[in-house]
Design a protein around this motif. Structure first.
Motif, PDB file in Angstrom:
ATOM      1  N   TYR A  26      78.151  60.177 -12.145  1.00  0.00           N
ATOM      2  CA  TYR A  26      78.949  60.781 -11.072  1.00  0.00           C
ATOM      3  C   TYR A  26      80.437  60.797 -11.403  1.00  0.00           C
ATOM      4  O   TYR A  26      81.174  61.643 -10.899  1.00  0.00           O
ATOM      5  N   ASP A  27      80.870  59.835 -12.235  1.00  0.00           N
ATOM      6  CA  ASP A  27      82.271  59.797 -12.657  1.00  0.00           C
ATOM      7  C   ASP A  27      82.331  59.259 -14.082  1.00  0.00           C
ATOM      8  O   ASP A  27      82.318  58.043 -14.294  1.00  0.00           O
ATOM      9  N   PRO A  28      82.343  60.147 -15.095  1.00  0.00           N
ATOM     10  CA  PRO A  28      82.352  59.719 -16.499  1.00  0.00           C
ATOM     11  C   PRO A  28      83.521  58.824 -16.879  1.00  0.00           C
ATOM     12  O   PRO A  28      83.515  58.216 -17.949  1.00  0.00           O
ATOM     13  N   PHE A  29      84.524  58.743 -15.993  1.00  0.00           N
ATOM     14  CA  PHE A  29      85.708  57.932 -16.270  1.00  0.00           C
ATOM     15  C   PHE A  29      85.743  56.675 -15.408  1.00  0.00           C
ATOM     16  O   PHE A  29      86.772  55.995 -15.337  1.00  0.00           O
ATOM     17  N   SER A  30      84.625  56.343 -14.767  1.00  0.00           N
ATOM     18  CA  SER A  30      84.554  55.166 -13.905  1.00  0.00           C
ATOM     19  C   SER A  30      84.743  53.888 -14.722  1.00  0.00           C
ATOM     20  O   SER A  30      83.955  53.584 -15.622  1.00  0.00           O
ATOM     21  N   GLU A  31      85.762  53.127 -14.392  1.00  0.00           N
ATOM     22  CA  GLU A  31      86.047  51.886 -15.109  1.00  0.00           C
ATOM     23  C   GLU A  31      84.968  50.843 -14.827  1.00  0.00           C
ATOM     24  O   GLU A  31      84.504  50.157 -15.741  1.00  0.00           O
ATOM     25  N   VAL A  32      84.541  50.749 -13.567  1.00  0.00           N
ATOM     26  CA  VAL A  32      83.508  49.781 -13.193  1.00  0.00           C
ATOM     27  C   VAL A  32      82.179  50.124 -13.873  1.00  0.00           C
ATOM     28  O   VAL A  32      81.493  49.255 -14.410  1.00  0.00           O
ATOM     29  N   THR A  66      90.674  61.510 -15.087  1.00  0.00           N
ATOM     30  CA  THR A  66      89.803  61.270 -13.944  1.00  0.00           C
ATOM     31  C   THR A  66      88.790  62.400 -13.912  1.00  0.00           C
ATOM     32  O   THR A  66      88.938  63.406 -14.619  1.00  0.00           O
ATOM     33  N   LYS A  67      87.765  62.248 -13.092  1.00  0.00           N
ATOM     34  CA  LYS A  67      86.751  63.293 -13.011  1.00  0.00           C
ATOM     35  C   LYS A  67      87.326  64.595 -12.447  1.00  0.00           C
ATOM     36  O   LYS A  67      86.748  65.665 -12.634  1.00  0.00           O
ATOM     37  N   ASP A  68      88.476  64.495 -11.784  1.00  0.00           N
ATOM     38  CA  ASP A  68      89.099  65.684 -11.209  1.00  0.00           C
ATOM     39  C   ASP A  68      90.046  66.388 -12.162  1.00  0.00           C
ATOM     40  O   ASP A  68      90.376  67.561 -11.973  1.00  0.00           O
ATOM     41  N   THR A  69      90.486  65.643 -13.190  1.00  0.00           N
ATOM     42  CA  THR A  69      91.470  66.234 -14.105  1.00  0.00           C
ATOM     43  C   THR A  69      90.924  66.528 -15.495  1.00  0.00           C
ATOM     44  O   THR A  69      91.519  67.313 -16.227  1.00  0.00           O
ATOM     45  N   LEU A 110      66.012  37.770 -16.665  1.00  0.00           N
ATOM     46  CA  LEU A 110      67.441  37.991 -16.899  1.00  0.00           C
ATOM     47  C   LEU A 110      67.667  39.235 -17.751  1.00  0.00           C
ATOM     48  O   LEU A 110      68.589  40.019 -17.495  1.00  0.00           O
ATOM     49  N   GLY A 111      66.816  39.419 -18.774  1.00  0.00           N
ATOM     50  CA  GLY A 111      66.937  40.607 -19.615  1.00  0.00           C
ATOM     51  C   GLY A 111      66.708  41.878 -18.820  1.00  0.00           C
ATOM     52  O   GLY A 111      67.475  42.844 -18.937  1.00  0.00           O
ATOM     53  N   CYS A 112      65.656  41.888 -18.008  1.00  0.00           N
ATOM     54  CA  CYS A 112      65.353  43.072 -17.188  1.00  0.00           C
ATOM     55  C   CYS A 112      66.440  43.314 -16.142  1.00  0.00           C
ATOM     56  O   CYS A 112      66.788  44.463 -15.843  1.00  0.00           O
ATOM     57  N   PHE A 113      66.972  42.221 -15.581  1.00  0.00           N
ATOM     58  CA  PHE A 113      68.035  42.327 -14.580  1.00  0.00           C
ATOM     59  C   PHE A 113      69.280  42.971 -15.202  1.00  0.00           C
ATOM     60  O   PHE A 113      69.894  43.869 -14.599  1.00  0.00           O
ATOM     61  N   CYS A 114      69.637  42.521 -16.402  1.00  0.00           N
ATOM     62  CA  CYS A 114      70.794  43.116 -17.096  1.00  0.00           C
ATOM     63  C   CYS A 114      70.544  44.587 -17.407  1.00  0.00           C
ATOM     64  O   CYS A 114      71.455  45.423 -17.275  1.00  0.00           O
ATOM     65  N   GLU A 115      69.331  44.910 -17.820  1.00  0.00           N
ATOM     66  CA  GLU A 115      68.985  46.303 -18.113  1.00  0.00           C
ATOM     67  C   GLU A 115      69.139  47.171 -16.862  1.00  0.00           C
ATOM     68  O   GLU A 115      69.733  48.254 -16.914  1.00  0.00           O
ATOM     69  N   ALA A 116      68.587  46.717 -15.750  1.00  0.00           N
ATOM     70  CA  ALA A 116      68.638  47.503 -14.516  1.00  0.00           C
ATOM     71  C   ALA A 116      70.074  47.721 -14.055  1.00  0.00           C
ATOM     72  O   ALA A 116      70.471  48.842 -13.720  1.00  0.00           O
ATOM     73  N   LEU A 117      70.879  46.651 -14.054  1.00  0.00           N
ATOM     74  CA  LEU A 117      72.271  46.790 -13.630  1.00  0.00           C
ATOM     75  C   LEU A 117      73.073  47.633 -14.614  1.00  0.00           C
ATOM     76  O   LEU A 117      73.952  48.405 -14.215  1.00  0.00           O
ATOM     77  N   GLY A 118      72.776  47.478 -15.910  1.00  0.00           N
ATOM     78  CA  GLY A 118      73.473  48.272 -16.920  1.00  0.00           C
ATOM     79  C   GLY A 118      73.221  49.757 -16.746  1.00  0.00           C
ATOM     80  O   GLY A 118      74.144  50.577 -16.839  1.00  0.00           O
ATOM     81  N   HIS A 119      71.980  50.114 -16.467  1.00  0.00           N
ATOM     82  CA  HIS A 119      71.671  51.528 -16.228  1.00  0.00           C
ATOM     83  C   HIS A 119      72.243  51.990 -14.890  1.00  0.00           C
ATOM     84  O   HIS A 119      72.532  53.182 -14.715  1.00  0.00           O
ATOM     85  N   GLY A 120      72.411  51.045 -13.972  1.00  0.00           N
ATOM     86  CA  GLY A 120      73.128  51.386 -12.738  1.00  0.00           C
ATOM     87  C   GLY A 120      74.563  51.785 -13.045  1.00  0.00           C
ATOM     88  O   GLY A 120      75.113  52.717 -12.439  1.00  0.00           O
ATOM     89  N   GLY A 121      75.169  51.070 -14.012  1.00  0.00           N
ATOM     90  CA  GLY A 121      76.519  51.438 -14.450  1.00  0.00           C
ATOM     91  C   GLY A 121      76.547  52.822 -15.061  1.00  0.00           C
ATOM     92  O   GLY A 121      77.507  53.586 -14.860  1.00  0.00           O
ATOM     93  N   ARG A 122      75.506  53.202 -15.762  1.00  0.00           N
ATOM     94  CA  ARG A 122      75.455  54.542 -16.354  1.00  0.00           C
ATOM     95  C   ARG A 122      75.258  55.617 -15.274  1.00  0.00           C
ATOM     96  O   ARG A 122      75.723  56.748 -15.444  1.00  0.00           O
ATOM     97  N   ILE A 123      74.586  55.265 -14.206  1.00  0.00           N
ATOM     98  CA  ILE A 123      74.488  56.217 -13.097  1.00  0.00           C
ATOM     99  C   ILE A 123      75.864  56.424 -12.468  1.00  0.00           C
ATOM    100  O   ILE A 123      76.217  57.544 -12.078  1.00  0.00           O
ATOM    101  N   MET A 124      76.660  55.351 -12.387  1.00  0.00           N
ATOM    102  CA  MET A 124      78.033  55.494 -11.909  1.00  0.00           C
ATOM    103  C   MET A 124      78.812  56.437 -12.810  1.00  0.00           C
ATOM    104  O   MET A 124      79.617  57.261 -12.340  1.00  0.00           O
ATOM    105  N   LEU A 125      78.555  56.338 -14.127  1.00  0.00           N
ATOM    106  CA  LEU A 125      79.220  57.242 -15.069  1.00  0.00           C
ATOM    107  C   LEU A 125      78.701  58.678 -14.944  1.00  0.00           C
ATOM    108  O   LEU A 125      79.410  59.621 -15.295  1.00  0.00           O
TER     109      LEU A 125
END
Length: 263
Positions: A84-90, A15-18, A67-82
């Motif tokens: 803050y937490d490099p171990f984020s499953e979502v 986890t990000k804490d361990t 659809l391509g741009c939408f996937c790109e934007a959401l995908g990079h949103g997932g990387r922003i989640m990573l």
């Protein structure tokens, strides 16, 4: 732990804490600034393609690009989640699936243009009917997307390194490889057609002569070629990235990812 031995990483127990970010699959916390910029770029592009589609009634092309741009934007949103937490499953599932799918939709937009280019220059010059270019390449694109989707689903459903993740990786590799094959086949047919256009340059469609001579049309052709080359290089990069397995050195190089995948 050595970066040359990614199989030693037990990211599912971290986890990000361990654990530090270096223990994650990517080995780093993705850049907040770069991914936020890409979200903005692809979101704005999606809006522009939507407006363009409504104004010009280019429905199929606009849907593919949005659809391509939408996937790109959401995908990079997932990387922003990573970030803050490099171990984020979502975050991992979002970015691995959507950033892999996005080029298939963008490639579909490029494929759809060929039919109209053939009509513009002269359908009588083509060896096959213009509509068949769409049928052939969109069908191949759907197959590629299905393979990548199945692989991404299996990889994201895996609870740890093992056969399920390896199967998912292999399916994604198969989808990406088939996509590269399709792109190269597309380039071959495009080249063959425009060689014929040059040979029959005095027999082109007379009704579109003014359009073909316009600066906007030439800019469009340049943008189309640029988009094709970018998608091709991106897919080749993705194959190299996935070929070494999860956590390999290419996958853990953020600069290469930003240049070859995001741009």
């Amino acid at each position: 732990m050595s970066e040359t031995q990614p199989e030693e990483y037990d990211v599912y127990n971290c986890t990000k804490d361990t654990c530090p970010a270096s223990e994650s699959i990517y080995g780093y916390a993705p850049s907040l600034g770069a991914n936020a910029a890409f979200i903005a770029i692809f979101s704005v592009s999606a809006v522009i393609f939507t407006i363009q589609g409504v104004r010009t009634k280019t429905r199929s092309f606009s849907i593919a690009m949005v659809l391509g741009c939408f996937c790109e934007a959401l995908g990079h949103g997932g990387r922003i989640m990573l970030h803050y937490d490099p171990f984020s499953e979502v975050g991992f599932k979002l970015q691995i699936c959507l950033l892999t799918f996005a080029p298939a939709f963008l490639a579909a937009g490029v494929y759809l243009c060929l039919k109209h280019l053939v009509i513009t220059f002269g359908a009588h010059i083509s060896r096959i009917k213009p509509a068949w270019y769409t049928y052939i390449f969109i069908s191949c694109d759907v197959l590629s997307l299905a393979l990548q989707g199945a692989g991404g689903g299996l990889a994201s459903a895996a609870t740890g390194p093992g056969s399920l993740m390896n199967t998912g990786n292999n399916l994604m590799m198969a989808g990406l490889s088939f996509q590269v094959f399709t792109l190269l086949a597309f380039a071959t047919l495009v080249t063959e057609y425009f060689v014929r256009v040059w040979r029959h340059r005095y027999e082109l469609n007379p009704r579109t002569e003014e359009l073909r001579r316009s600066r906007k049309f030439r800019w469009f052709l340049g943008a189309l070629v640029t988009a094709y080359v970018a998608i091709l290089f991106r897919c080749i990069y993705r194959i190299a990235e996935m070929a070494g397995g999860w956590g390999n050195p290419i996958m853990r190089d953020e600069t290469t990812f930003i240049v070859l995948d995001s741009l």
